[in-house]
Design a protein around this motif. Structure first.
Motif, PDB file in Angstrom:
ATOM      1  N   TYR A  82      50.590 -29.369  19.273  1.00  0.00           N
ATOM      2  CA  TYR A  82      49.964 -28.168  18.681  1.00  0.00           C
ATOM      3  C   TYR A  82      48.454 -28.205  18.917  1.00  0.00           C
ATOM      4  O   TYR A  82      47.836 -27.194  19.268  1.00  0.00           O
ATOM      5  N   GLU A  83      47.866 -29.387  18.777  1.00  0.00           N
ATOM      6  CA  GLU A  83      46.422 -29.526  19.007  1.00  0.00           C
ATOM      7  C   GLU A  83      46.082 -29.277  20.488  1.00  0.00           C
ATOM      8  O   GLU A  83      45.055 -28.685  20.786  1.00  0.00           O
ATOM      9  N   PHE A  84      46.957 -29.726  21.382  1.00  0.00           N
ATOM     10  CA  PHE A  84      46.763 -29.412  22.800  1.00  0.00           C
ATOM     11  C   PHE A  84      46.775 -27.900  23.004  1.00  0.00           C
ATOM     12  O   PHE A  84      45.940 -27.350  23.723  1.00  0.00           O
ATOM     13  N   ALA A  85      47.744 -27.237  22.391  1.00  0.00           N
ATOM     14  CA  ALA A  85      47.877 -25.784  22.573  1.00  0.00           C
ATOM     15  C   ALA A  85      46.591 -25.077  22.148  1.00  0.00           C
ATOM     16  O   ALA A  85      46.111 -24.167  22.838  1.00  0.00           O
ATOM     17  N   LYS A  86      45.999 -25.523  21.048  1.00  0.00           N
ATOM     18  CA  LYS A  86      44.763 -24.901  20.566  1.00  0.00           C
ATOM     19  C   LYS A  86      43.623 -25.114  21.571  1.00  0.00           C
ATOM     20  O   LYS A  86      42.826 -24.210  21.826  1.00  0.00           O
ATOM     21  N   TYR A 123      43.386 -20.494  28.664  1.00  0.00           N
ATOM     22  CA  TYR A 123      44.674 -20.636  29.367  1.00  0.00           C
ATOM     23  C   TYR A 123      45.752 -19.805  28.684  1.00  0.00           C
ATOM     24  O   TYR A 123      45.833 -19.779  27.444  1.00  0.00           O
ATOM     25  N   ASN A 124      46.597 -19.155  29.473  1.00  0.00           N
ATOM     26  CA  ASN A 124      47.843 -18.614  28.945  1.00  0.00           C
ATOM     27  C   ASN A 124      48.793 -19.787  28.742  1.00  0.00           C
ATOM     28  O   ASN A 124      48.731 -20.775  29.483  1.00  0.00           O
ATOM     29  N   LEU A 125      49.674 -19.650  27.758  1.00  0.00           N
ATOM     30  CA  LEU A 125      50.486 -20.812  27.395  1.00  0.00           C
ATOM     31  C   LEU A 125      51.981 -20.528  27.370  1.00  0.00           C
ATOM     32  O   LEU A 125      52.410 -19.449  26.935  1.00  0.00           O
ATOM     33  N   GLN A 173      54.941 -18.725  14.986  1.00  0.00           N
ATOM     34  CA  GLN A 173      53.716 -18.763  14.168  1.00  0.00           C
ATOM     35  C   GLN A 173      52.522 -19.253  15.010  1.00  0.00           C
ATOM     36  O   GLN A 173      51.440 -18.684  14.963  1.00  0.00           O
ATOM     37  N   VAL A 174      52.762 -20.319  15.774  1.00  0.00           N
ATOM     38  CA  VAL A 174      51.709 -20.887  16.637  1.00  0.00           C
ATOM     39  C   VAL A 174      51.281 -19.846  17.673  1.00  0.00           C
ATOM     40  O   VAL A 174      50.088 -19.619  17.912  1.00  0.00           O
ATOM     41  N   ALA A 175      52.280 -19.187  18.278  1.00  0.00           N
ATOM     42  CA  ALA A 175      51.989 -18.182  19.311  1.00  0.00           C
ATOM     43  C   ALA A 175      51.145 -17.055  18.718  1.00  0.00           C
ATOM     44  O   ALA A 175      50.137 -16.651  19.322  1.00  0.00           O
ATOM     45  N   ASP A 176      51.529 -16.547  17.542  1.00  0.00           N
ATOM     46  CA  ASP A 176      50.779 -15.447  16.913  1.00  0.00           C
ATOM     47  C   ASP A 176      49.346 -15.880  16.632  1.00  0.00           C
ATOM     48  O   ASP A 176      48.399 -15.137  16.878  1.00  0.00           O
ATOM     49  N   GLU A 177      49.201 -17.104  16.139  1.00  0.00           N
ATOM     50  CA  GLU A 177      47.860 -17.612  15.809  1.00  0.00           C
ATOM     51  C   GLU A 177      46.984 -17.669  17.069  1.00  0.00           C
ATOM     52  O   GLU A 177      45.834 -17.224  17.053  1.00  0.00           O
ATOM     53  N   LEU A 178      47.532 -18.206  18.171  1.00  0.00           N
ATOM     54  CA  LEU A 178      46.731 -18.397  19.382  1.00  0.00           C
ATOM     55  C   LEU A 178      46.399 -17.067  20.063  1.00  0.00           C
ATOM     56  O   LEU A 178      45.306 -16.875  20.578  1.00  0.00           O
ATOM     57  N   ARG A 179      47.367 -16.134  20.021  1.00  0.00           N
ATOM     58  CA  ARG A 179      47.105 -14.797  20.603  1.00  0.00           C
ATOM     59  C   ARG A 179      45.981 -14.115  19.837  1.00  0.00           C
ATOM     60  O   ARG A 179      45.058 -13.558  20.424  1.00  0.00           O
ATOM     61  N   ALA A 180      46.074 -14.162  18.499  1.00  0.00           N
ATOM     62  CA  ALA A 180      45.081 -13.464  17.668  1.00  0.00           C
ATOM     63  C   ALA A 180      43.706 -14.112  17.812  1.00  0.00           C
ATOM     64  O   ALA A 180      42.706 -13.419  17.929  1.00  0.00           O
ATOM     65  N   ARG A 181      43.680 -15.426  17.843  1.00  0.00           N
ATOM     66  CA  ARG A 181      42.382 -16.109  17.847  1.00  0.00           C
ATOM     67  C   ARG A 181      41.721 -16.122  19.219  1.00  0.00           C
ATOM     68  O   ARG A 181      40.512 -16.049  19.328  1.00  0.00           O
ATOM     69  N   GLY A 204      43.095 -14.413  22.295  1.00  0.00           N
ATOM     70  CA  GLY A 204      43.414 -13.315  23.215  1.00  0.00           C
ATOM     71  C   GLY A 204      44.175 -13.758  24.454  1.00  0.00           C
ATOM     72  O   GLY A 204      44.104 -13.113  25.504  1.00  0.00           O
ATOM     73  N   VAL A 205      44.914 -14.867  24.360  1.00  0.00           N
ATOM     74  CA  VAL A 205      45.684 -15.345  25.511  1.00  0.00           C
ATOM     75  C   VAL A 205      47.141 -14.893  25.378  1.00  0.00           C
ATOM     76  O   VAL A 205      47.582 -14.498  24.301  1.00  0.00           O
ATOM     77  N   THR A 206      47.868 -14.938  26.489  1.00  0.00           N
ATOM     78  CA  THR A 206      49.296 -14.632  26.469  1.00  0.00           C
ATOM     79  C   THR A 206      50.039 -15.923  26.144  1.00  0.00           C
ATOM     80  O   THR A 206      49.723 -16.977  26.708  1.00  0.00           O
ATOM     81  N   VAL A 207      50.998 -15.843  25.236  1.00  0.00           N
ATOM     82  CA  VAL A 207      51.752 -17.052  24.869  1.00  0.00           C
ATOM     83  C   VAL A 207      53.243 -16.762  24.970  1.00  0.00           C
ATOM     84  O   VAL A 207      53.743 -15.824  24.343  1.00  0.00           O
ATOM     85  N   LYS A 208      53.931 -17.563  25.776  1.00  0.00           N
ATOM     86  CA  LYS A 208      55.386 -17.442  25.883  1.00  0.00           C
ATOM     87  C   LYS A 208      56.030 -18.551  25.073  1.00  0.00           C
ATOM     88  O   LYS A 208      55.680 -19.726  25.230  1.00  0.00           O
ATOM     89  N   VAL A 209      56.964 -18.158  24.220  1.00  0.00           N
ATOM     90  CA  VAL A 209      57.666 -19.138  23.377  1.00  0.00           C
ATOM     91  C   VAL A 209      58.961 -19.554  24.067  1.00  0.00           C
ATOM     92  O   VAL A 209      59.764 -18.715  24.459  1.00  0.00           O
ATOM     93  N   LEU A 210      59.133 -20.856  24.225  1.00  0.00           N
ATOM     94  CA  LEU A 210      60.363 -21.396  24.828  1.00  0.00           C
ATOM     95  C   LEU A 210      61.070 -22.241  23.769  1.00  0.00           C
ATOM     96  O   LEU A 210      60.644 -23.368  23.492  1.00  0.00           O
ATOM     97  N   THR A 211      62.104 -21.688  23.157  1.00  0.00           N
ATOM     98  CA  THR A 211      62.838 -22.444  22.147  1.00  0.00           C
ATOM     99  C   THR A 211      63.931 -23.237  22.860  1.00  0.00           C
ATOM    100  O   THR A 211      64.947 -22.672  23.284  1.00  0.00           O
ATOM    101  N   LYS A 212      63.684 -24.521  23.033  1.00  0.00           N
ATOM    102  CA  LYS A 212      64.612 -25.353  23.811  1.00  0.00           C
ATOM    103  C   LYS A 212      64.732 -26.720  23.169  1.00  0.00           C
ATOM    104  O   LYS A 212      63.750 -27.255  22.642  1.00  0.00           O
TER     105      LYS A 212
END
Ligand SMILES: NC(=O)c1ccc[n+]([C@@H]2O[C@H](COP(=O)([O-])OP(=O)(O)OC[C@H]3O[C@@H](n4cnc5c(N)ncnc54)[C@H](OP(=O)(O)O)[C@@H]3O)[C@@H](O)[C@H]2O)c1
Length: 255
Positions: free
Chosen positions: A16-20, A27-29, A41-49, A51-59
């Motif tokens: 999570y810290e890497f993502a931030k 970087y888009n993530l 939740q993480v994706a919403d936070e990073l997009r809002a803060r 302005g990057v594109t975040v793709k969620v991969l639930t795997k």
């Protein structure tokens, strides 16, 4: 055009810290873990803060074939991954003879097999573009065998050795490989592993991620996070393996 980073185990802790850090640098993530609501939740936070594109991969990386599915999905959607962070991992405390075999096989799949598959799959397009960075998260557990967490320590020794060798193989290609070796770090790792000690030389997950991030961006092959961990790693390398093995076993039993 913004570059893409894929981070496994990005729902919490070091990942999570890497993502931030990557999002803050624009970087888009693609963020991967099993916990879908938390990833969202993480994706919403990073997009809002940021302005990057975040793709969620639930795997679940413990499922064979998950790495190939991730690669195919990102290829299909034409997200060229410039940075791969193989961070997801876990361990279990206990005598090998008493731990559930399936849990240990899942550990092999997540900590080693999926990491190797993702590295191999994403390395080919990186080499073709002559551009890319791979960060594999090992541990200072890589530097000695660890009774009562034997397979976890072995998996991190594998990640360390594999990453160092690969870093050398790809030298001069425009692609770099870095291995991060954290020591004790505050995260969910210990509770999940069945380790109860919360005090000692723990670092915070954000400090560890920052060390890894800077080493990755500089293309350094190895980074041991924190002064005391560097010292410990050097001592472990200098002492006889029988002694460091015994000490690691005692430490694991006490935690
Ligand atoms: N904490 C330490 O003291 C320490 C020390 C040295 C090295 N490390 C290494 O650092 C890395 C990160 O650990 P951490 O401390 O941040 O632990 P953590 O807080 O438990 O986070 C682990 C991450 O990996 C994900 N994950 C676990 N199993 C998974 C699976 N089967 N499929 C997909 N994702 C999975 C988790 O998400 P979900 O549960 O949502 O799937 C979570 O995002 C690991 O490789 C660990 O071995 C940690």
């Amino acid at each position: 055009m913004k570059k893409w980073a894929l981070i496994t185990g990005a729902s919490q802790g070091i990942g999570y810290e890497f993502a931030k850090l990557f999002a803050a640098d624009g970087y888009n993530l693609a963020i991967l873990a099993r916990d879908q609501p938390r990833l969202q939740q993480v994706a919403d936070e990073l997009r809002a803060r940021h302005g990057v594109t975040v793709k969620v991969l639930t795997k679940d990386l413990a499922v064979p074939g998950a790495a190939k599915e991730i690669f195919n999905e990102l290829e299909r959607e034409q997200f060229p991954i410039s940075i791969l962070v193989n961070n997801a991992g876990f361990g279990f405390k206990g005598a090998f003879a008493e731990l559930a075999l399936q849990g240990e096989l899942d550990l092999i799949q997540v900590n080693m097999t999926a990491l190797v598959e993702l590295t191999r799959l994403f390395l080919t397009p990186m080499l073709a573009r002559r551009e890319g960075r791979i960060l594999n998260v090992a541990s200072i557990a890589a530097f000695q065998p660890g009774p009562f967490m034997s397979l976890y320590y072995a998996s991190k020794a594998f990640v360390y050795s594999f990453s160092c060798a690969l870093a050398d193989e790809v030298a001069g290609t425009g692609v770099t490989v870095t291995v991060l070796c954290p020591g004790l770090t505050h995260s969910q790792f210990h509770a999940r592993a069945g380790l109860t000690r919360k005090h000692g030389l723990f670092m915070n997950a954000d400090e560890v991620a920052r060390d890894g991030y800077h080493a990755l961006m500089k293309g350094k092959p190895v980074i041991v996070s924190g002064f005391m961990n560097k010292l410990g790693a050097n001592i472990a390398k200098a002492l006889p393996t029988r002694l460091t093995t015994r000490l690691a076993g005692k430490m694991n039993q006490s935690m």
